[in-house]
Write a protein that holds these residues in place. Structure first.
Motif, short mmCIF file in Angstrom:
data_model
loop_
_atom_site.label_atom_id
_atom_site.label_comp_id
_atom_site.label_asym_id
_atom_site.label_seq_id
_atom_site.Cartn_x
_atom_site.Cartn_y
_atom_site.Cartn_z
N LYS A 156 55.47 96.16 1.87
CA LYS A 156 54.17 95.49 1.85
C LYS A 156 54.20 94.27 0.93
CE LYS A 156 49.22 96.38 1.16
NZ LYS A 156 48.86 95.73 2.43
N GLY A 157 53.70 93.17 1.44
CA GLY A 157 53.69 91.92 0.68
C GLY A 157 54.84 91.04 1.12
N GLU A 158 54.66 89.72 0.99
CA GLU A 158 55.66 88.79 1.50
C GLU A 158 57.01 88.93 0.80
OE1 GLU A 158 56.27 84.04 2.49
OE2 GLU A 158 54.45 84.74 1.51
N VAL A 159 57.00 89.07 -0.52
CA VAL A 159 58.26 89.12 -1.26
C VAL A 159 59.01 90.41 -0.93
CG1 VAL A 159 59.31 89.25 -3.54
CG2 VAL A 159 57.42 87.66 -3.13
N ALA A 160 58.32 91.53 -0.97
CA ALA A 160 58.97 92.81 -0.68
C ALA A 160 59.49 92.86 0.76
CB ALA A 160 57.99 93.96 -0.92
N ALA A 161 58.70 92.33 1.69
CA ALA A 161 59.12 92.33 3.10
C ALA A 161 60.31 91.42 3.31
CB ALA A 161 57.96 91.89 3.98
N PHE A 162 60.32 90.28 2.62
CA PHE A 162 61.46 89.37 2.72
C PHE A 162 62.73 90.06 2.23
CE2 PHE A 162 64.38 86.49 0.57
CZ PHE A 162 64.69 85.60 1.60
N LYS A 163 62.67 90.69 1.06
CA LYS A 163 63.86 91.32 0.48
C LYS A 163 64.37 92.47 1.36
CE LYS A 163 62.82 90.24 -4.37
NZ LYS A 163 62.49 90.81 -5.70
N ASP A 195 50.70 93.82 7.30
CA ASP A 195 49.69 92.76 7.26
C ASP A 195 50.35 91.41 7.50
OD1 ASP A 195 50.86 91.97 4.74
OD2 ASP A 195 49.62 93.48 3.74
N VAL A 196 49.53 90.37 7.53
CA VAL A 196 50.02 89.03 7.87
C VAL A 196 51.09 88.56 6.90
CG1 VAL A 196 49.39 86.58 8.00
CG2 VAL A 196 47.94 88.31 9.10
N GLU A 197 50.84 88.71 5.60
CA GLU A 197 51.80 88.23 4.61
C GLU A 197 53.13 88.98 4.70
OE1 GLU A 197 51.40 85.50 2.79
OE2 GLU A 197 49.58 85.36 4.00
N ILE A 199 54.40 90.35 7.44
CA ILE A 199 55.06 89.87 8.65
C ILE A 199 55.73 88.52 8.39
CG2 ILE A 199 54.64 88.98 10.98
CD1 ILE A 199 52.47 91.17 11.24
N ARG A 200 55.06 87.66 7.66
CA ARG A 200 55.63 86.35 7.37
C ARG A 200 56.84 86.46 6.44
NH1 ARG A 200 49.97 82.83 6.88
NH2 ARG A 200 49.69 82.63 9.17
N GLY A 201 56.82 87.44 5.55
CA GLY A 201 57.99 87.68 4.72
C GLY A 201 59.17 88.18 5.55
N GLN A 202 58.90 89.06 6.50
CA GLN A 202 59.94 89.51 7.42
C GLN A 202 60.55 88.33 8.16
OE1 GLN A 202 57.31 92.29 9.61
NE2 GLN A 202 58.84 93.89 9.21
N TRP A 203 59.66 87.47 8.66
CA TRP A 203 60.14 86.37 9.50
C TRP A 203 60.90 85.33 8.69
CZ3 TRP A 203 60.76 87.18 14.28
CH2 TRP A 203 61.07 86.11 15.15
N ARG A 204 60.49 85.13 7.46
CA ARG A 204 61.19 84.16 6.60
C ARG A 204 62.64 84.60 6.38
NH1 ARG A 204 61.24 83.23 0.99
NH2 ARG A 204 59.76 84.92 0.60
N ALA A 205 62.87 85.90 6.26
CA ALA A 205 64.24 86.41 6.12
C ALA A 205 65.04 86.17 7.39
CB ALA A 205 64.21 87.90 5.78
N PHE A 206 64.41 86.35 8.54
CA PHE A 206 65.08 86.07 9.81
C PHE A 206 65.45 84.59 9.92
CE2 PHE A 206 64.15 89.57 13.20
CZ PHE A 206 64.79 90.49 12.40
N GLU A 207 64.53 83.74 9.54
CA GLU A 207 64.81 82.30 9.63
C GLU A 207 65.94 81.90 8.69
OE1 GLU A 207 61.17 79.87 11.31
OE2 GLU A 207 60.83 80.41 9.23
N GLU A 208 66.02 82.57 7.56
CA GLU A 208 67.12 82.30 6.63
C GLU A 208 68.45 82.73 7.23
OE1 GLU A 208 68.23 84.03 2.32
OE2 GLU A 208 66.45 82.73 2.33
N PRO A 225 49.24 90.57 20.04
CA PRO A 225 48.98 89.13 20.01
C PRO A 225 48.71 88.62 18.59
CG PRO A 225 47.83 90.12 21.86
CD PRO A 225 48.41 91.25 21.07
N GLY A 226 47.88 89.35 17.84
CA GLY A 226 47.57 88.90 16.48
C GLY A 226 48.79 88.90 15.58
N GLN A 227 49.66 89.87 15.75
CA GLN A 227 50.88 89.92 14.93
C GLN A 227 51.85 88.81 15.31
OE1 GLN A 227 51.59 93.98 15.97
NE2 GLN A 227 50.72 94.79 14.06
N LEU A 228 51.92 88.48 16.59
CA LEU A 228 52.72 87.32 17.00
C LEU A 228 52.17 86.05 16.38
CD1 LEU A 228 53.30 88.03 20.80
CD2 LEU A 228 55.02 88.17 18.98
N ASP A 229 50.85 85.92 16.37
CA ASP A 229 50.24 84.71 15.84
C ASP A 229 50.43 84.58 14.33
OD1 ASP A 229 49.48 83.92 18.35
OD2 ASP A 229 47.45 84.73 18.20
N ALA A 230 50.63 85.70 13.65
CA ALA A 230 50.94 85.63 12.22
C ALA A 230 52.23 84.85 11.99
CB ALA A 230 51.06 87.04 11.64
#
Length: 346
Positions: A156-163, A195-197, A199-208, A225-230
């Motif tokens: 949960k949270g962008e940083v934790a999801a990214f890591k 949550d949105v943040e 999901i964005r942390g997950q995606w930032r790791a993928f983009e990296e 749809p809402g999760q895709l739009d995040a």
């Protein structure tokens, strides 16, 4: 994919592990049942019996519809894909329920049957067995489309999801390295974050990971749809190419295909035949339609998915079913048949 072109490792594998299946294929030359239904075995004798012949497993003439002349079956381009592969094979083998040893064996069977798209999920813990089979097959890496997955939906949270996601990306590469696979064609999130943040942390790791050059396409699974739009509302984002969903005759809520297509995303059906071929209210219609094409109920169910604009990933366990499930690209259901099938309810 005749004997002369098949890697020796696959031929040896088939001889050692598939003797019962090969023996049973000799029965595929029998006629369909008197009931008029084309079952999974009879469908092979009509539409794909010579798939076994083209594999050098039984006698008979070679049939173009058996194992696709272009290995992997029909391919489609992915929106925004920057990889070198010539399209995404619509038929995929999803290794989601096997241990390393079984994954190794079944991957070789799938390759021999013509599959060139593989979904190797971390949930099954079998990526090493899969990777070893790819190496042992002798089939050039550039002919095979490989998708790995990351499970990080509880962070949960962008940083934790990214890591958590970044660690999952590294674990995919470590597992695949045992088969000398240093780059993936696709990486997929098994589930969205809470949550949105996140999901964005997950995606930032993928983009990296993509920026590092170890994967070409990024994908998701079970996204609304809402999760895709995040993801899609992130600045300068790399769009998901595939959304893997439980789309089938047994479950196809209105708009599922459309909301993905509107975003330039291909739906890939997971568990495409669950509650379909064994459903007593489905089977008579599937069998009736299939008999006019020389196809089984399962093949009609898969063809319905394809004609709705989706791909599919199967979990076959026998050589017979591998051959059957990929042989759905040489016939077309009428609009009336599509509509009748769509009206089926569980």
């Amino acid at each position: 994919l005749g004997l002369s072109r098949m890697p020796r490792s696959i031929l040896l594998f088939l001889a050692v592990f598939c003797t019962p299946a090969v023996d049973s294929l000799s029965a595929l030359t029998t006629s369909p049942t008197n009931s008029g239904e084309v079952d999974r075995r009879s469908a092979l004798s009509i539409g794909t019996a010579s798939a076994a012949a083209s594999l050098g497993l039984v006698g008979g003439t070679k049939c173009a519809s058996a194992v696709p002349q272009v290995a992997g079956g029909l391919r489609v381009p992915l929106s925004g894909n920057t990889g070198p592969k010539n399209g995404f094979p619509l038929a995929s083998f999803g290794l989601q329920i096997y241990d390393d040893s079984t994954a190794y064996k079944l991957t070789l069977v799938a390759l021999a049957a013509g599959y060139r798209n593989f979904f190797a999920s971390v949930l099954a813990g079998n990526q090493r067995g899969f990777a070893k089979a790819i190496k042992a097959s002798g089939i050039p890496r550039d002919e095979i489309y490989i998708c790995g997955t990351v499970l990080s939906n509880r962070a949960k949270g962008e940083v934790a999801a990214f890591k958590k996601t970044k660690r999952g990306c590294d674990e995919n590469l470590e597992a695949m390295a045992v088969g000398d696979i240093g780059k993936l064609d696709m990486i997929m999130l098994d589930y969205p974050g809470p949550d949105v943040e996140s999901i964005r942390g997950q995606w930032r790791a993928f983009e990296e990971m993509r920026a590092e050059g170890t994967v070409d396409s990024l994908a998701v699974s079970n996204f609304s749809p809402g999760q895709l739009d995040a993801i899609l509302t992130m600045p300068d984002v790399t769009k998901p190419t595939v959304n893997q969903l439980p789309f089938s005759l047994a479950y196809h809520p209105p708009g599922m295909i459309e909301y993905n297509q509107e975003r330039g995303i291909l739906v890939q059906s997971w568990s495409p035949l669950s509650r379909v071929v064994t459903n007593p209210s489905f089977r008579p219609l599937l069998a009736s339609i299939g008999s006019s094409y020389g196809k089984s109920a399962a093949q009609v169910g898969l063809r319905w998915i394809v004609q709705n604009g989706a791909a599919f990933t199967t979990q076959s366990k026998t050589q017979e079913h591998f051959i059957e499930d990929i042989d759905v690209f040489d016939f077309e259901l009428t609009q009336e048949e599509m509509d009748r099938l769509s009206r089926l309810t569980v």
